[in-house]
Motif scaffolding. Structure first.
Motif: not given
Length: 88
Positions: A28-56
């Motif tokens: 579920e997490l990976h599918a949502f991250a893909a919808r956001m366009g987050l790169p795989g390198r943003a995955f950190d073991g159990d979460h994605y790191d999301v830059a403040e500009g993408a928070y909204g």
């Protein structure tokens, strides 16, 4: 599908970061991250790191805003928490 995100309060690489988590599964997490366009390198073991500009964008797509403490509680409750390995 419910994803959760904490406030962008973690510094790194010249910006502030949030943590995006699922309380159901990594799929579920990976599918949502893909919808956001987050790169795989943003995955950190159990979460994605999301830059403040993408928070909204995460919130607009349905991520629920929670505290950092709640992010950890949700991960533990779902059995998805993975501790970082210590670097030698």
């Amino acid at each position: 599908m419910t994803l959760y995100i904490d406030p962008p309060m973690w510094p790194g690489h010249g910006r502030m970061w949030s943590h995006l988590v699922s309380d159901v599964s990594f799929e579920e997490l990976h599918a949502f991250a893909a919808r956001m366009g987050l790169p795989g390198r943003a995955f950190d073991g159990d979460h994605y790191d999301v830059a403040e500009g993408a928070y909204g964008e995460a919130v607009r797509l349905g991520a629920v805003e929670v505290s950092s403490r709640e992010v950890v509680r949700l991960l533990w409750g779902a059995g998805l928490r993975r501790r970082k390995r210590r670097r030698s």
